[in-house]
Enzyme design. Structure first.
Site, PDB file in Angstrom:
ATOM      1  N   HIS A 351       7.003 -18.447   1.234  1.00 24.29           N
ATOM      2  CA  HIS A 351       7.064 -17.128   1.870  1.00 24.29           C
ATOM      3  C   HIS A 351       5.832 -16.805   2.701  1.00 24.29           C
ATOM      4  CE1 HIS A 351      10.729 -15.341   0.189  1.00 24.29           C
ATOM      5  NE2 HIS A 351      10.450 -15.985  -0.924  1.00 24.29           N
ATOM      6  N   LYS A 530       5.588  -1.105   5.372  1.00 22.51           N
ATOM      7  CA  LYS A 530       5.429  -2.427   4.765  1.00 22.51           C
ATOM      8  C   LYS A 530       4.087  -2.455   4.051  1.00 22.51           C
ATOM      9  CE  LYS A 530       6.170  -4.188   8.820  1.00 22.51           C
ATOM     10  NZ  LYS A 530       7.138  -5.278   8.732  1.00 22.51           N
ATOM     11  N   ARG A 531       3.866  -3.501   3.284  1.00 20.29           N
ATOM     12  CA  ARG A 531       2.579  -3.646   2.621  1.00 20.29           C
ATOM     13  C   ARG A 531       1.452  -3.580   3.654  1.00 20.29           C
ATOM     14  NH1 ARG A 531       0.267  -8.638   1.487  1.00 20.29           N
ATOM     15  NH2 ARG A 531       2.252  -9.562   2.092  1.00 20.29           N
ATOM     16  N   LYS A 536      -0.349  -7.682   9.300  1.00 16.15           N
ATOM     17  CA  LYS A 536       0.791  -6.837   9.673  1.00 16.15           C
ATOM     18  C   LYS A 536       0.392  -5.790  10.716  1.00 16.15           C
ATOM     19  CE  LYS A 536       3.129  -7.558   5.234  1.00 16.15           C
ATOM     20  NZ  LYS A 536       4.375  -8.221   5.656  1.00 16.15           N
ATOM     21  N   THR A 638      12.032  -8.542   6.174  1.00 15.44           N
ATOM     22  CA  THR A 638      13.405  -8.087   5.949  1.00 15.44           C
ATOM     23  C   THR A 638      13.549  -6.630   6.385  1.00 15.44           C
ATOM     24  OG1 THR A 638      12.843  -7.606   3.644  1.00 15.44           O
ATOM     25  CG2 THR A 638      13.975  -9.693   4.094  1.00 15.44           C
ATOM     26  N   LYS A 642      16.725  -4.510   8.303  1.00 12.79           N
ATOM     27  CA  LYS A 642      17.283  -3.221   7.861  1.00 12.79           C
ATOM     28  C   LYS A 642      17.249  -2.203   9.000  1.00 12.79           C
ATOM     29  CE  LYS A 642      15.433  -4.327   3.347  1.00 12.79           C
ATOM     30  NZ  LYS A 642      14.248  -4.184   2.484  1.00 12.79           N
TER      31      LYS A 642
END
Length: 793
Positions: A351, A530-531, A536, A638, A642
């Protein structure tokens, strides 16, 4: 389940209210009604659950065992009613009983069994395996407090324990008969020529089963979570001598194992606890798998014909050595045969492309906690060198470390990435030597379950879809393509716009009630959830937000497209930079939201404690999906799927599954910006890349100067000096290099949103072309390419 009458359901609810909860209707609380409804719905899951188990046993069908440290399952009540076809009936019955179904659903605690995408993916996979009829068990840990409950204190993240298990959890069945001894520490000694592990500590792993029902209740699988209990309750002799703390040590050790997800591992004690947790999960699961397999009367050499074990990331990578230990030490098998069997059973899902996220354990720590496994790993490493002759720098035990990524790769018959780009980078950059020696990497692009992430969480849009193309799309998401001809019709686009606006109005009301910020539903809802992690790039987003604020202040009369910038996510307790970014976002929100000159042109909202339930509010209301990670760093994502499914175009880089989203939706319906993965590598070769980018961008210079001068921290002007310094001098994730391109892409977003017909068409096409990203498709890929089994339906 559609043959269940409302009267039958009402009778079941009242029966549970009386006989399970000991309450009568006039004195029942919201909690009592929720529990009564939950038990009534759970009763309807038990029949397909038992039937699925019986069919698997009778047919001798191969089973999948999915090992994951996280299962972010969220609330289960409404999800279960959706899959059983009872959602509207449940709402009707509760109304007849004088209760608000929505209030009951939202009273359910959000199960704190995960952190982010890894756990949410595992939950989607469990639901999809049940939907497509793949016999499966999920194995995880029943965390008492999960990760942590996030709060803010003057903009700073604070961590509090989650309390989801302070109430009874109605969906689980305790299985005290399914308990296994898990050992730690001690030493290994020779007895009759064989190595024997003499443990220094032991705990019990006790099973708690949650049935997971698929679409239309046709199949149900089991999520088995392990709770840790002491092998002996406490030391009575010590207690009687007055040494009360020492007397309770066995219970303390056990409860610590299943108390918190991802304990802070900046200390030796934290590292040891995390390793113990991973082994606790894995050993309990493997002992359970072998017990069930033996109960079928099969020979151990046939294990791969009946058992597929999937390691979700490196957390359960100890599964290889543990399975060998059980086969050799407990069942008398020779090492070579045990190796062959273990490798044929095991699969490994990677991952991450971040080297620091591929776990490595100091050999001292590993050998101290798991001495027998240290021996076995060294034997596996030696076997691999003798068999495959890898380059000298490739191995499992190197530089006094045990490398869990290499261990998982070597012990798996298949290794998979989770998006096309990611799988390619795993081959080329992460494990190139190992893949060259024994090719085994395949791609299985992630997906999400449309039952929860469209049917359940977005009733306005899912209702429109059913009205437009008919029922049945929920289990055949490719049918969303049938929406495309309707996207050309003004009536459909108007209805689509109405569905989105209904969600935005609902979210605006929630934000006003829970965050104290008034936002306009007419504004563009720009969402990044998100985290919190540097790769990110929430930092890039908030820097652009500041640039927008600065531009509005400089020209308040311009016809600005109103924006609501919504952030959500937690930072690991020990991740200082991520927590600084959270603090900055909240400080910017304080200044922007209170500036009367800006008004509704720009708002910044950061609801605390982002979780599944909050995602179910935010994602249906989002206009724009922020997927802006540094190219080459995000495995898949993911959340991006969504958002797309719920009609939000993406602004993003060519990273992870963004690549496939772009292919599916078309470049004209995606706001692409930024360096590619190859360009990122090339740009880093210039040690001054950040400085060069900043000096070439006046807007970025202005933003960094505002932060450095304390525009958002007037009481402490130097609060963000380190963060600004990091952008100038240590910008590994290329925030500065991509800033101007991101700014330009956001300007394109404004232009597109101002053209309502164009925007609605883009949004609707995102939904219509999202069918590929169903987790049903992903699971069918695993079944064919990795697990070697067909549907039992």
């Amino acid at each position: 389940m559609t043959d269940l009458t409302a009267a039958d359901l009402k009778a079941d609810i009242l029966r549970h209210l009386t006989f399970t909860l000991g309450k009568d209707a006039p004195h029942a609380s919201l909690y009592d009604w929720r529990m009564a409804l939950s038990f009534a719905i759970r009763d309807r899951i038990v029949d397909p659950w038992f039937a699925s188990t019986r069919k698997t046993w009778e047919s001798g069908h191969k089973r999948v065992y999915y090992l994951s440290m996280e299962f972010l399952i969220g609330r289960l009540l409404e999800d279960a009613t959706i899959n059983l076809g009872l959602r509207d009936k449940a709402e009707q019955v509760m109304a007849e009983l004088g209760q608000d179904f929505r209030a009951i659903v939202e009273d359910e605690p959000d199960a704190a069994l995960g952190n982010g995408g890894l756990g949410r993916l595992a939950a989607c996979f469990m639901e999809s395996m049940a939907t497509v009829g793949c016999p499966a068990y999920g194995y995880g840990i029943r965390y008492e407090h999960g990760l942590f409950r996030q709060g803010f204190d003057q903009g700073r993240q604070i961590e509090m324990p989650e309390d989801w298990l302070t109430q009874r959890h109605p969906w689980e069945f305790e299985r005290p008969e399914a308990a296994y001894t898990i050992a730690f520490k001690g030493h290994v000694e020779k007895r009759d020529g064989r190595d024997v592990w003499v443990p220094g500590e032991t705990v019990l792993a006790e099973a708690f089963d949650t049935p997971v029902v698929g679409w239309e209740g046709r199949w149900a699988n089991t999520l088995r979570l392990w709770g840790a209990k002491p092998t002996r309750l406490f030391d009575l002799d010590r207690f009687n001598r007055g040494d009360y703390a020492a007397a309770a040590e066995p219970e303390t050790l056990a409860r610590t194992l299943s108390r918190v997800l991802y304990p802070d591992d900046t200390t030796y004690q934290g590292k040891e606890l995390r390793l113990k947790q991973e082994y606790f999960l894995t050993s309990a699961a493997l002992q359970d798998i072998l017990r069930r397999f033996k109960a079928g009367g099969h020979a151990l050499r046939d294990l791969p014909d009946h058992v597929a074990i999937q390691m979700n990331d490196t957390h359960p990578a100890i599964a290889g050595p543990e399975l060998i230990r059980l086969l050799v030490d407990e069942n008398g098998m020779e090492f070579a045969e045990a190796m062959e069997i273990a490798r044929a059973c095991l699969g490994y899902t990677n991952h991450t492309l971040l080297p620091e996220a591929l776990e490595r354990w100091a050999t001292f720590t590993f050998g101290n906690v798991l001495p027998r496994h240290m021996q076995i790993i060294e034997k596996i490493d030696a076997w691999h060198r003798e068999t495959y002759h890898p380059p000298h720098w490739v191995g499992i035990v190197k530089h006094h470390e045990v490398r869990m990524g290499e261990l998982a790769f070597i012990m798996a018959h298949k290794v998979n990435g989770v998006s096309a780009l990611h799988s390619d980078l795993v081959k080329k950059n992460l494990f190139p030597e190992l893949e060259g020696l024994h090719p085994r990497i395949v791609n299985e692009t992630n997906g999400v379950t449309p039952r929860r992430w469209l049917k359940m969480c977005n009733r306005p849009l899912s209702g429109l879809i059913t009205d437009t193309i008919g029922a049945g799309w929920e289990a055949d998401l490719d049918r969303l393509k049938e929406l495309e001809p309707h996207v050309k019709k003004k009536t459909f686009l108007k209805a689509f716009d109405g569905a989105k606006r209904a969600n935005k109005v609902a979210l605006a009301g929630w934000i006003a009630d829970h965050c104290g910020v008034t936002v306009s539903p007419d504004a563009l809802f720009d969402v990044q959830v998100k985290r919190i992690h540097e790769y990110k790039r929430q930092l890039l987003n908030i820097l652009e937000t500041i640039a927008r604020y600065h531009a509005i202040k400089a020209d308040p009369q311009k016809d600005w497209v109103p924006r609501v910038k919504i952030f959500g996510g937690k930072a690991a307790p020990g991740y200082v930079v991520a927590k600084e970014i959270i603090h900055l976002i909240n400080d910017v929100a304080t200044v922007v939201n209170s500036d009367p000159e800006v008004g509704d042109r720009l708002k910044v909202v950061y609801p605390p404690n982002y979780n599944v339930s909050l995602a179910e509010r935010l994602i249906p209301a989002a206009d724009l999906s922020e997927q802006i990670s540094t190219a080459g760093k995000e495995a898949s994502g993911t959340g991006n799927m969504k958002f797309m499914m719920n009609g939000a175009p993406t602004i993003g880089t060519l990273d992870g599954a963004n690549v496939e989203i772009l292919q599916e939706v078309g470049a004209e319906n995606f706001f692409l910006f930024g360096l590619t993965a190859e360009q990122v590598i090339e740009r880093r070769k210039n040690p001054d890349h950040a400085r060069d980018a900043i000096l070439a961008s006046q807007p970025l210079q202005d933003v960094l100067q505002m932060i450095a001068e304390g525009a958002f921290s007037p009481g402490e002007p130097g609060r963000y000096h380190q963060l600004v310094h990091r952008v100038w001098h240590h910008d590994y994730f290329l925030v500065a290099a991509d800033f101007d391109a991101y700014l330009a892409a956001q300007a394109e977003v404004d232009i597109a949103y101002a053209d309502r017909a164009r925007w609605l068409k883009m949004a609707a096409l995102n939904t219509a072309r999202s069918g590929f990203f169903s987790s049903d498709r992903t699971i069918r890929g695993y079944m064919a390419d990795i697990w070697g089994l067909e549907s039992a339906l």
